[in-house]
Scaffold this motif. Structure first.
Motif, PDB file in Angstrom:
ATOM      1  N   PRO B  41       0.828  -1.211   0.000  1.00  0.00           N
ATOM      2  CA  PRO B  41       0.000   0.000   0.000  1.00  0.00           C
ATOM      3  C   PRO B  41       0.859   1.256   0.000  1.00  0.00           C
ATOM      4  N   ALA B  66      -6.588  -2.364  -2.383  1.00  0.00           N
ATOM      5  CA  ALA B  66      -5.857  -3.079  -1.342  1.00  0.00           C
ATOM      6  C   ALA B  66      -4.942  -4.136  -1.955  1.00  0.00           C
ATOM      7  N   GLU B  68      -4.476  -6.988  -1.002  1.00  0.00           N
ATOM      8  CA  GLU B  68      -5.070  -8.314  -0.891  1.00  0.00           C
ATOM      9  C   GLU B  68      -5.676  -8.760  -2.226  1.00  0.00           C
ATOM     10  N   THR B 112       2.283  -1.054   5.826  1.00  0.00           N
ATOM     11  CA  THR B 112       1.501  -2.282   5.973  1.00  0.00           C
ATOM     12  C   THR B 112       1.193  -2.455   7.458  1.00  0.00           C
ATOM     13  N   HIS B 137      -6.297  -1.885   3.085  1.00  0.00           N
ATOM     14  CA  HIS B 137      -5.433  -2.980   3.549  1.00  0.00           C
ATOM     15  C   HIS B 137      -5.645  -3.218   5.042  1.00  0.00           C
TER      16      HIS B 137
END
Lengths: 202, 247
Positions: B41, B66, B68, B112, B137
């Motif tokens: 991020p 994000a 992910e 993070t 995130h």
């Protein structure tokens, strides 16, 4: 691969030859720095020339301003893809700085250090002759803090992140040591004409 | 184009799979590259457009989505009227179009959940993009790191991701403040003025302890105002990272 519907804006041909690949000309002077702009009092400003950990000579603002001043009008290129033509600088050539300190380059590598903790590596050969200076004036006026004042390194033939802002030391190193952005994915040398932006660019 | 484990500096094709208007001037463009692009991020992508005669233009845009979900990356792009690339995105680009991207790029303006907090994020307009990646995130990771986000815009309607940020404030404890300089009647989570020392101090006050990481993104003038306010509030320069754009 042509992008559907994209025509783009061309650089005028007289300026195109001076614009490295992947760059676009700007008349502005964008500011890109990784942290807050340091406010540096001229009364406490110091600049040190070092070999490894050893300070060879240091100058305060008054002493620095007695060094020979050089004017340089040059093009500058930022890795974020803007280039600016015919920027006018004034400052102390590295050759003149070394002469004042009575120092010949003891190694082939340097790290430039800033008041903000920033650092960047520049080969000593790239600082020699009229190619580089420590700039204290831009466009006829004292260099503004946003652009690195009171004093910044200027190595205009490399991407501008090599021209460390808020300079407080130039250090000769035994090896080519990565600085701030070089440790964070950017190229060790940074030649705009070879598009050496990121660490794995050839 | 070559696929496979690309280098950062390799250009890769990506297809626009969604376009969502966030404000009258900012839209989100979701890009699907040939393969996933893992990122952190705060990192950005380079975007390259090519004209029929081979002329190319490129720009950098922060990733707003994000990490992910590395298969589809979202960019928040503001339309600059005198721009070359952003008008293409706003006026020409459609879902299904292919562009070229490379990255992820950047190793400094990154957070993070492993970095911990408290976390203070300050952005203006489309400068919220990399901060969105961080708060998304944080939510996706189920992190309880204390976090505050201060977003500046002229108007409520001009604040990108406003509805999603409200939801993140409700659901993840994000301390959200919108600083809206042209809203005479600020609502909950809003103040009706520009970001200044008082607004920054109030955002700091919503964290349980002084921040260990501060990220500021916006125009250079905005970043200078915000970082001066942070300095006045006693936040050390060493914990502040900035991303600036514009002249």
């Amino acid at each position: 691969m042509a992008t559907r519907g994209f025509t783009g804006r061309r650089t005028p041909s007289d300026a195109a030859a001076r614009t490295p690949p992947g760059q676009a000309l700007t008349d502005d002077f964008p500011v890109l720095s990784a942290g807050p702009t340091p406010k540096i009092d001229l009364a406490s400003w110091r600049f040190a020339l070092k070999v490894g950990p050893r300070t060879v000579k240091a100058w305060d603002w008054t002493a620095f301003n007695t060094l020979p001043m050089t004017r340089l009008t040059t093009d500058i290129h930022c890795v974020t893809t803007w280039s600016k033509l015919d920027t006018a600088w004034e400052g102390v050539a590295i050759d003149d700085l070394l002469a004042d300190a009575g120092l010949a380059p003891p190694t082939g590598f340097t790290l430039a250090h800033g008041y903000d903790g920033y650092s960047t590596n520049v080969p000593a050969a790239d600082l020699a002759g009229p190619k580089a200076m420590i700039a204290i004036r831009y466009d006829g006026a004292p260099l503004e803090p946003d652009h690195g004042g009171p004093a910044r390194l200027l190595v205009p033939h490399l991407y501008l992140w090599k021209s460390a802002k808020w300079l407080n030391a130039l250090q000769f190193t035994e090896r080519d040591e990565a600085g701030f952005w070089e440790l964070r994915g950017y190229h060790m040398y940074g030649d705009p004409w070879r598009e050496q932006r990121y660490h794995d660019d050839p | 184009m070559s696929a496979g484990p690309a280098r950062v500096s390799s250009w890769r094709e990506a297809r626009i799979v969604a376009i969502e208007r966030l404000t009258p001037r900012v839209s989100a463009f979701s890009l699907q590259p040939e393969g996933p692009i893992p990122f952190r991020p705060g990192q950005h992508l380079d975007v390259r457009l090519t004209a029929p005669d081979g002329y190319q233009a490129r720009r950098s845009y922060s990733i707003a989505s994000a990490p992910e979900r590395p298969e589809i990356l979202e960019l928040a792009i503001e339309r600059l009227d005198d721009g070359e690339v952003s008008p293409f995105f706003h006026d020409v680009a459609e879902v299904g179009d292919a562009i070229e991207i490379r990255g992820p790029i950047g190793g400094h303006f990154i957070w993070t959940v492993a970095d911990g907090g408290p976390l203070l994020l300050i952005g203006a307009g489309s400068g919220v993009a990399p901060l969105m990646a961080m708060v998304r995130h944080r939510a996706a990771a189920g992190s309880d790191v204390p976090a505050a986000l201060l977003l500046a815009a002229r108007t409520r309607a001009g604040a990108p991701y406003r509805a999603e940020l409200d939801r993140l404030a409700d659901e993840t404890g994000l301390a959200l403040t919108l600083a809206l300089s042209r809203e005479p009647e600020p609502g909950p989570r809003e103040v009706g003025r520009r970001v200044d020392a008082g607004v920054v101090a109030a955002a700091l006050g919503r964290l349980p302890a002084p921040p260990s990481h501060v990220f500021v993104c916006g125009s250079n003038a905005f970043v200078n105002v915000a970082t001066d306010a942070l300095a006045a509030a006693g936040v050390a320069a060493s914990v502040i990272r900035t991303e600036r754009y514009g002249g």
